[in-house]
Write a protein that holds these residues in place. Structure first.
Motif, PDB file in Angstrom:
ATOM      1  N   ARG A   1      -9.344  19.266 -17.609  1.00  0.00           N
ATOM      2  CA  ARG A   1     -10.999  19.766 -17.473  1.00  0.00           C
ATOM      3  C   ARG A   1     -11.863  19.889 -18.697  1.00  0.00           C
ATOM      4  NH1 ARG A   1      -9.285  24.515 -15.991  1.00  0.00           N
ATOM      5  NH2 ARG A   1      -9.311  25.437 -18.067  1.00  0.00           N
ATOM      6  N   ASN A   2     -11.003  20.124 -19.659  1.00  0.00           N
ATOM      7  CA  ASN A   2     -11.771  20.154 -21.199  1.00  0.00           C
ATOM      8  C   ASN A   2     -12.238  18.528 -21.598  1.00  0.00           C
ATOM      9  OD1 ASN A   2     -11.464  22.818 -21.142  1.00  0.00           O
ATOM     10  ND2 ASN A   2      -9.871  22.692 -22.858  1.00  0.00           N
ATOM     11  N   VAL A   3     -11.443  17.849 -21.354  1.00  0.00           N
ATOM     12  CA  VAL A   3     -12.036  16.429 -21.647  1.00  0.00           C
ATOM     13  C   VAL A   3     -12.982  15.831 -20.879  1.00  0.00           C
ATOM     14  CG1 VAL A   3     -10.877  14.113 -21.538  1.00  0.00           C
ATOM     15  CG2 VAL A   3      -9.655  15.627 -22.554  1.00  0.00           C
ATOM     16  N   LEU A   4     -13.027  15.884 -19.667  1.00  0.00           N
ATOM     17  CA  LEU A   4     -14.090  15.603 -18.700  1.00  0.00           C
ATOM     18  C   LEU A   4     -15.433  16.302 -19.087  1.00  0.00           C
ATOM     19  CD1 LEU A   4     -12.531  15.228 -15.201  1.00  0.00           C
ATOM     20  CD2 LEU A   4     -12.482  13.656 -16.960  1.00  0.00           C
ATOM     21  N   THR A   5     -15.192  17.652 -19.114  1.00  0.00           N
ATOM     22  CA  THR A   5     -16.423  18.410 -19.824  1.00  0.00           C
ATOM     23  C   THR A   5     -17.103  17.809 -21.039  1.00  0.00           C
ATOM     24  OG1 THR A   5     -15.570  20.522 -18.766  1.00  0.00           O
ATOM     25  CG2 THR A   5     -17.334  20.821 -20.339  1.00  0.00           C
ATOM     26  N   PHE A   6     -16.103  17.605 -21.980  1.00  0.00           N
ATOM     27  CA  PHE A   6     -16.574  16.927 -23.366  1.00  0.00           C
ATOM     28  C   PHE A   6     -17.483  15.561 -23.067  1.00  0.00           C
ATOM     29  CE2 PHE A   6     -15.590  13.650 -26.510  1.00  0.00           C
ATOM     30  CZ  PHE A   6     -16.349  14.060 -27.502  1.00  0.00           C
ATOM     31  N   ILE A   7     -16.471  14.644 -22.150  1.00  0.00           N
ATOM     32  CA  ILE A   7     -17.038  13.383 -21.956  1.00  0.00           C
ATOM     33  C   ILE A   7     -18.393  13.204 -21.337  1.00  0.00           C
ATOM     34  CG2 ILE A   7     -16.226  12.554 -19.836  1.00  0.00           C
ATOM     35  CD1 ILE A   7     -15.899  10.928 -23.178  1.00  0.00           C
ATOM     36  N   VAL A   8     -18.552  13.975 -20.283  1.00  0.00           N
ATOM     37  CA  VAL A   8     -19.836  14.177 -19.567  1.00  0.00           C
ATOM     38  C   VAL A   8     -21.094  14.673 -20.627  1.00  0.00           C
ATOM     39  CG1 VAL A   8     -21.509  15.302 -17.954  1.00  0.00           C
ATOM     40  CG2 VAL A   8     -19.175  14.581 -17.343  1.00  0.00           C
TER      41      VAL A   8
ATOM     42  N   ARG B   1      -1.183  23.409 -18.370  1.00  0.00           N
ATOM     43  CA  ARG B   1      -1.764  22.943 -19.592  1.00  0.00           C
ATOM     44  C   ARG B   1      -2.396  21.611 -19.232  1.00  0.00           C
ATOM     45  NH1 ARG B   1       2.177  21.666 -24.169  1.00  0.00           N
ATOM     46  NH2 ARG B   1       0.151  21.861 -25.582  1.00  0.00           N
ATOM     47  N   VAL B   2      -1.966  20.866 -18.316  1.00  0.00           N
ATOM     48  CA  VAL B   2      -2.365  19.539 -17.630  1.00  0.00           C
ATOM     49  C   VAL B   2      -4.188  19.979 -16.972  1.00  0.00           C
ATOM     50  CG1 VAL B   2      -2.160  17.681 -16.109  1.00  0.00           C
ATOM     51  CG2 VAL B   2      -0.295  18.466 -17.072  1.00  0.00           C
ATOM     52  N   LYS B   3      -4.018  20.936 -16.541  1.00  0.00           N
ATOM     53  CA  LYS B   3      -5.068  21.044 -15.974  1.00  0.00           C
ATOM     54  C   LYS B   3      -6.256  21.549 -16.730  1.00  0.00           C
ATOM     55  CE  LYS B   3      -3.552  23.286 -11.589  1.00  0.00           C
ATOM     56  NZ  LYS B   3      -3.617  24.347 -10.762  1.00  0.00           N
ATOM     57  N   THR B   4      -5.918  22.309 -17.806  1.00  0.00           N
ATOM     58  CA  THR B   4      -6.964  22.529 -19.055  1.00  0.00           C
ATOM     59  C   THR B   4      -7.361  21.592 -19.758  1.00  0.00           C
ATOM     60  OG1 THR B   4      -5.580  24.554 -19.195  1.00  0.00           O
ATOM     61  CG2 THR B   4      -7.040  24.087 -21.079  1.00  0.00           C
ATOM     62  N   ALA B   5      -6.289  20.413 -20.051  1.00  0.00           N
ATOM     63  CA  ALA B   5      -6.684  19.364 -20.941  1.00  0.00           C
ATOM     64  C   ALA B   5      -7.726  18.497 -20.176  1.00  0.00           C
ATOM     65  CB  ALA B   5      -5.307  18.560 -21.119  1.00  0.00           C
TER      66      ALA B   5
ATOM     67  N   PRO C   1      -3.200  10.007 -21.543  1.00  0.00           N
ATOM     68  CA  PRO C   1      -2.287   9.898 -20.887  1.00  0.00           C
ATOM     69  C   PRO C   1      -0.796  10.498 -21.333  1.00  0.00           C
ATOM     70  CG  PRO C   1      -3.604   8.295 -20.665  1.00  0.00           C
ATOM     71  CD  PRO C   1      -4.070   8.931 -21.551  1.00  0.00           C
ATOM     72  N   PRO C   2      -0.371  10.015 -22.568  1.00  0.00           N
ATOM     73  CA  PRO C   2       0.817  10.549 -23.150  1.00  0.00           C
ATOM     74  C   PRO C   2       0.929  12.040 -23.104  1.00  0.00           C
ATOM     75  CG  PRO C   2      -0.280   9.028 -24.570  1.00  0.00           C
ATOM     76  CD  PRO C   2      -1.125   9.307 -23.696  1.00  0.00           C
ATOM     77  N   PHE C   3      -0.349  12.771 -23.401  1.00  0.00           N
ATOM     78  CA  PHE C   3      -0.218  14.172 -23.221  1.00  0.00           C
ATOM     79  C   PHE C   3       0.099  14.603 -21.893  1.00  0.00           C
ATOM     80  CE2 PHE C   3      -2.319  18.314 -22.515  1.00  0.00           C
ATOM     81  CZ  PHE C   3      -1.950  19.074 -23.394  1.00  0.00           C
ATOM     82  N   ILE C   4      -0.646  14.185 -20.839  1.00  0.00           N
ATOM     83  CA  ILE C   4      -0.201  14.578 -19.372  1.00  0.00           C
ATOM     84  C   ILE C   4       0.869  14.359 -19.115  1.00  0.00           C
ATOM     85  CG2 ILE C   4      -1.185  13.856 -16.936  1.00  0.00           C
ATOM     86  CD1 ILE C   4      -3.683  13.767 -18.025  1.00  0.00           C
TER      87      ILE C   4
ATOM     88  N   LEU D   1     -10.807   8.129 -16.776  1.00  0.00           N
ATOM     89  CA  LEU D   1     -10.047   9.169 -17.203  1.00  0.00           C
ATOM     90  C   LEU D   1      -9.108   9.627 -16.360  1.00  0.00           C
ATOM     91  CD1 LEU D   1     -12.040  11.089 -19.735  1.00  0.00           C
ATOM     92  CD2 LEU D   1     -10.403   9.422 -20.217  1.00  0.00           C
ATOM     93  N   THR D   2      -9.468   9.796 -14.895  1.00  0.00           N
ATOM     94  CA  THR D   2      -8.678  10.077 -13.822  1.00  0.00           C
ATOM     95  C   THR D   2      -7.861   9.066 -13.454  1.00  0.00           C
ATOM     96  OG1 THR D   2     -10.387  11.429 -12.825  1.00  0.00           O
ATOM     97  CG2 THR D   2      -8.672  10.810 -11.127  1.00  0.00           C
ATOM     98  N   ASN D   3      -8.170   7.773 -13.630  1.00  0.00           N
ATOM     99  CA  ASN D   3      -7.392   6.847 -13.279  1.00  0.00           C
ATOM    100  C   ASN D   3      -6.373   6.387 -14.277  1.00  0.00           C
ATOM    101  OD1 ASN D   3      -7.619   4.697 -11.282  1.00  0.00           O
ATOM    102  ND2 ASN D   3      -9.565   4.169 -11.897  1.00  0.00           N
TER     103      ASN D   3
END
Length: 431
Positions: free
Chosen positions: A297-304, A291-295, A277-280, A354-356
């Motif tokens: 997307r990358n975080v969700l890919t990693f967490i799955v 940058r928000v889209k990239t972060a 959230p602070p990054f976003i 993470l979306t929340n």
């Protein structure tokens, strides 16, 4: 954050382990308390989210005195609101837990535990919101240390107070609650001294009623919807516990162990929900949407991918884990069943969480609240319940996975639309 949460959650699991040594009734009793205790914790989390969002922005604007006033107001409001909720809770233990499905055999154990735990919940408000103030000021290490030390004290006191030692009497399940109270009393004193005296991040005095009203309004504007979204989880958990209770105390005991293990399994998700959230919020404020889209997307890919590995590990270790937490064969078998199915959906659940948190960072707390309502009361509870009617306890577990899959898809679409609207609003303001 990951290190601090591993320590805290691990000691929570140790708490469950020591209570399980008292027998199935004690384990079932403490399992019934999870939805209720998490309701108070959720209020603290929501107010912490509001405090962090407002104080972070004020410090970025160099409004340091106003940030200190807001920190003081945030902690004061948290103590008052959680205290009020705790008093109501103490007066309604029997009707609330009867609604959750607890029978007369378990009610005395639940009362013993909850009467003490409610007092510790008020103390917990101080370090939880205080830690949010520290994170908003750029310090993530100290909150992790406070979380870890609190968990360590709780774990060290558990066997002493539950089973007794020397002059210390055996208190049974109530001993676990006293261990929690002492741990967070120490945490509360620590964080207040740190914020008010050493770091000077809050005022070393109480606010006047007018000051409290003035500086708490913005915190509550974000904090209440965030708290509401968090509090929906234990409410849904209470409904699910009542459904599971129809399969007997053994099923509730297995469900309680599974939920505690879920906390451990989701540590990386929860840590990311505090660091993303602070990054976003910074990049949305600077209109750096790519940058928000990239972060995101990358975080969700990693967490799955990460949670898929966690599922494999829990599935392979399920017989050993069940043996540690259950003496009765039926409880052990149901723990194995839980661990072989439900963790498959943890990565999808990570997308939702993470979306929340990202929507809260974008100052869209109502969007996060609606997502939580949809997740829990349109997908999670109804789908799990319907599946249980047709396929029993196993169907309920698979229903949890299916609900997370459907809600993850909704979350991805929701975030994309929210980001597009935020970007369009920035362009209008610049024009």
């Amino acid at each position: 954050m990951i290190l601090g949460m591993i320590m805290l959650m691990s000691f929570g699991l140790i708490d469950t382990f020591f209570v399980s040594l008292l027998g199935t009734d004690a384990l079932a009793a403490i399992s019934f308390t999870f939805p209720v205790t998490f309701t108070l914790i959720s209020l603290n989390i929501g107010l912490g989210i509001g405090a962090s969002a407002v104080i972070g922005r004020l410090r970025g604007q160099k409004e340091f005195h106003e940030a200190n006033e807001t920190a003081t107001a945030s902690i004061t409001v948290a103590v008052l609101l959680v205290g009020l909720l705790a008093v109501v809770g103490m007066l309604t233990i029997e009707p609330v837990f009867s609604l959750l499905g607890a029978d007369e055999t378990l009610m005395p154990l639940i009362k013993q535990y909850m009467l003490v735990w409610y007092a510790s919940g008020v103390l917990l408000a101080i370090p939880m919101v205080g830690n949010s103030v520290l994170r908003a000021s750029g310090d993530t290490k100290t909150p992790s240390m406070i979380m870890a030390v609190g968990g360590a004290i709780n774990a060290a006191l558990d066997p002493l107070l539950i089973f007794g030692f020397g002059p210390i009497p055996a208190m049974g399940i109530q001993g676990a609650a006293w261990a929690t109270l002492i741990a967070w009393l120490i945490g509360a004193v620590w964080i207040l001294r740190l914020l008010a005296v050493k770091r000077k991040l809050m005022l070393p005095r109480l606010l006047t009623p007018s000051e409290l009203k003035q500086y708490s309004q913005r915190v509550m504007k974000i904090g209440f919807p965030a708290a509401g979204a968090n509090m929906l989880t234990p409410i849904a958990g209470g409904v699910m516990t009542a459904i599971v209770a129809t399969y007997g105390a053994e099923a509730v005991a297995a469900w309680g162990v599974g939920n505690r293990l879920e906390s451990i399994a989701s540590i990386v998700v929860l840590a990311l929900s505090m660091s993303l959230p602070p990054f976003i919020s910074h990049n949305v404020g600077a209109n750096q949407i790519e940058r928000v889209k990239t972060a995101y997307r990358n975080v969700l890919t990693f967490i799955v991918l990460w949670q898929l590995l966690v599922f494999v590990g829990m599935w392979l270790l399920s017989p050993f884990i069940a043996e540690v937490f259950a003496e009765e064969q039926i409880v052990s078998a149901q723990i194995v069943l839980f661990l072989s199915i439900v963790p498959l959906g943890y990565g999808l659940q990570g997308i939702i969480i993470l979306t929340n948190s990202s929507l809260n960072a974008m100052h869209l707390p109502m969007g996060a609240l609606w997502l939580s309502i949809l997740r829990l009361f349109v997908f999670y509870v109804p789908i799990a319940y319907v599946c249980s009617l047709y396929f029993g306890l196993k169907g309920l577990f698979w229903g949890c996975v299916l609900a997370n899959l459907l809600m993850a898809c909704v979350s991805l679409i929701w975030f994309k639309r929210a980001l597009t609207q935020t970007h369009a609003l920035h362009q209008q303001q610049e024009a």
